[in-house]
Design a protein around this motif. Structure first.
Motif, PDB file in Angstrom:
ATOM      1  N   VAL A 181      25.385  50.897  36.179  1.00 30.93           N
ATOM      2  CA  VAL A 181      24.671  51.213  34.941  1.00 30.93           C
ATOM      3  C   VAL A 181      23.243  51.663  35.214  1.00 30.93           C
ATOM      4  O   VAL A 181      22.576  51.174  36.120  1.00 30.93           O
ATOM      5  CB  VAL A 181      24.669  50.023  33.959  1.00 30.93           C
ATOM      6  N   LEU A 182      22.796  52.615  34.405  1.00 33.54           N
ATOM      7  CA  LEU A 182      21.429  53.136  34.460  1.00 33.54           C
ATOM      8  C   LEU A 182      20.838  53.004  33.063  1.00 33.54           C
ATOM      9  O   LEU A 182      21.577  52.848  32.096  1.00 33.54           O
ATOM     10  CB  LEU A 182      21.450  54.618  34.841  1.00 33.54           C
ATOM     11  N   ASP A 190      28.577  44.338  39.448  1.00 34.55           N
ATOM     12  CA  ASP A 190      27.681  45.072  38.555  1.00 34.55           C
ATOM     13  C   ASP A 190      26.542  45.623  39.394  1.00 34.55           C
ATOM     14  O   ASP A 190      25.855  44.863  40.074  1.00 34.55           O
ATOM     15  CB  ASP A 190      27.094  44.141  37.489  1.00 34.55           C
ATOM     16  N   ILE A 247      23.007  47.626  39.072  1.00 31.81           N
ATOM     17  CA  ILE A 247      22.005  48.092  38.125  1.00 31.81           C
ATOM     18  C   ILE A 247      20.980  48.907  38.906  1.00 31.81           C
ATOM     19  O   ILE A 247      20.424  48.414  39.888  1.00 31.81           O
ATOM     20  CB  ILE A 247      21.296  46.910  37.441  1.00 31.81           C
TER      21      ILE A 247
END
Lengths: 299, 203
Positions: free
Chosen positions: B78-79, B147, B149
């Motif tokens: 995710v960004l 996840d 990040i």
């Protein structure tokens, strides 16, 4: 002389009685009537003559016309504001939706603990800088007050950190001493990650806390936003919260402006009806006068 | 498997002693109902307003840790402006941790790693997709979910090598001419990122 003037005036008073019962000018006329009765008769004539010179005959229609003009202008403004909000919403909605992946790892890792019971509580209230956007700011303020109420007692204390002008204006009234920090003009530039990261850093550094709760409105649809409280303050979570709130703000503003332009339209319709009826009544009275005058001369 | 043992033992012990207020963070809750204690206290204090929602209400619940190691690893990259990979099932990822490259396979022990600028590669059968990350964090959970990040992630084939060389020499020049600490730190970051980019392209 005075008799003629009085007759004229009587006609003017009768006009609203002929026209429809929901005349918005009734009150203003009633007050002027009252003013006349207080004066001695010769003064009345004087006042009336002066008003006749100034075009007193069309005063009732003139007021309605002015009112219609201002309502039309208001409608134009609210329509424009709705358009602006709609275009801003489209831009910010995609950004908010794209940023929704960002907080999930943190929530998955740390979970949500809104019931955590600690000594120093901080409530971060996110609101907008500008008004005319429905109930989103008062919702976040209400939720923040609720959290404050739950988390303050003899051994615990809660402080506010406020983002945005509107929540500040509401909270300053009753809990001024509890406001630790307030930041405004967040949305002067388009929201970006760096700015929010700096802001989150600022809060983490300058505010002492054991537990921190962010209150914001999560965007669901143009007409629906859900008050949400998050217990993790990281730049990532904050960024999403700020975007969601900005998105809710534009959505709420759009629907608020839509309903106010509709209301202005309704009002305009009613005023147009009143205006036309009054005008018609005046014309009819004048015609009757002319005809009856002519027939009196003939007879 | 051995990695399950401590969890099993702890689970027994904790169930007997006290209820965990929160389960182990690596051991994700499989269902996310609202916090009932919070909702109760809210309803008691403020009966006329609905309690606010919590972010976990909007999240798809993560799967519980399975008893056998699954064959695939679920990756989220995710960004701030995008979700590049969202619950993608892959065979392996290699993350550029600050302590060195770290390969993550299904059933990896739970870890949190800081990432430095470098190559993040996703292995899917014979396909390898490479991204350049600008640094961030990697959370590896016990239930074979990872996840990642990051602030920026770009597929490596979209990077222009000429611009990287130019930027590298520019920042090296800036570093040598920097007078204040801030300037020096900024130039150092620039040099680090560009040399990582350079290494990613050549290596």
């Amino acid at each position: 002389m005075a008799m003629i003037a009085l007759r004229r005036e009587g006609r003017r008073f009768a006009a609203p009685l002929i026209s429809n019962p929901i005349n918005p000018l009734r009150s203003s006329l009633a007050s002027s009537e009252c003013a006349f009765t207080c004066l001695p008769p010769n003064k009345i004539a004087y006042v009336i003559r002066e008003q006749v010179v100034l075009g007193v005959r069309s005063i009732s229609t003139q007021i309605v016309r002015n009112r219609m003009k201002s309502v039309r202008n208001i409608q134009k403004i609210t329509k424009a504001m709705k358009m602006v909000a709609a275009s801003k919403l489209r831009a910010i909605q995609t950004r908010a939706e794209n940023s929704r992946g960002l907080w999930q790892p943190f929530t998955a890792l740390l979970g949500d603990t809104p019931s955590v019971d600690v000594k120093k509580n901080v409530i971060v209230t996110i609101s907008s800088d500008k008004g005319l956007c429905g109930g989103i700011n008062s919702t976040s303020v209400k939720i923040s007050r609720g959290l404050h109420k739950i988390n303050s007692g003899p051994e615990k204390e809660s402080k506010y950190v406020i983002l945005g002008e509107k929540a500040k204006a509401q909270l300053v009234r009753d809990s001024k001493k509890d406001i630790e920090l307030s930041i405004t003009e967040l949305q002067k530039n388009p929201l970006n990650y760096t700015q929010v990261a700096v802001l989150a850093d600022d809060i983490l550094k300058n505010v002492e806390y054991d537990a921190l709760r962010i209150v914001f409105n999560k965007f669901h649809s143009v007409v629906q936003f859900v008050p949400t409280t998050s217990t993790v303050l990281s730049p990532e979570v904050m960024f999403n919260a700020v975007l969601e709130n900005a998105c809710s703000e534009q959505g709420a503003r759009m629907s608020a402006m839509d309903s106010s332009s509709r209301n202005a339209g309704d009002m305009l319709d009613r005023l147009t009806l009143t205006y036309n009826r009054t005008r018609q009544a005046t014309i009819t009275t004048e015609l009757i006068e002319i005809i009856s005058g002519a027939s009196a001369l003939e007879g | 498997m051995l990695r399950q043992t401590p969890r099993f033992l702890l689970g027994r012990a904790s169930a007997a002693a006290t209820r965990w207020i929160r389960p182990f963070s690596t051991d994700l809750p499989s269902e996310t109902g609202g916090d009932s204690k919070f909702i109760d206290s809210w309803k008691k204090t403020i009966p006329n307003i609905d309690p606010p929602k919590t972010p976990s209400a909007y999240m798809k619940p993560r799967p519980p840790t399975p008893s056998t190691i699954p064959s695939k690893l679920t990756v989220n990259l995710v960004l701030p402006y995008d979700s590049v990979l969202s619950a993608k099932e892959v065979d392996m990822v290699i993350v550029p941790a600050s302590t060195g490259q770290m390969g993550v396979l299904p059933g990896h022990v739970a870890t949190i790693a800081e990432l430095k600028p470098g190559i993040f590669s996703v292995h899917e059968g014979n396909d390898v997709t490479k991204y350049f990350l600008s640094g961030g964090f990697a959370f590896v959970h016990a239930n074979s979910v990872a996840d990642i990040i990051a602030i920026e992630a770009i597929p490596v084939d979209r990077i222009d090598p000429n611009l990287v060389q130019k930027g590298l020499s520019e920042f090296q020049q800036k570093l040598s001419s920097a007078s204040t600490d801030v300037e020096k730190a900024e130039a150092q970051i620039g040099v680090d990122v560009h040399s990582a980019l350079n290494a990613a392209l050549t290596g």
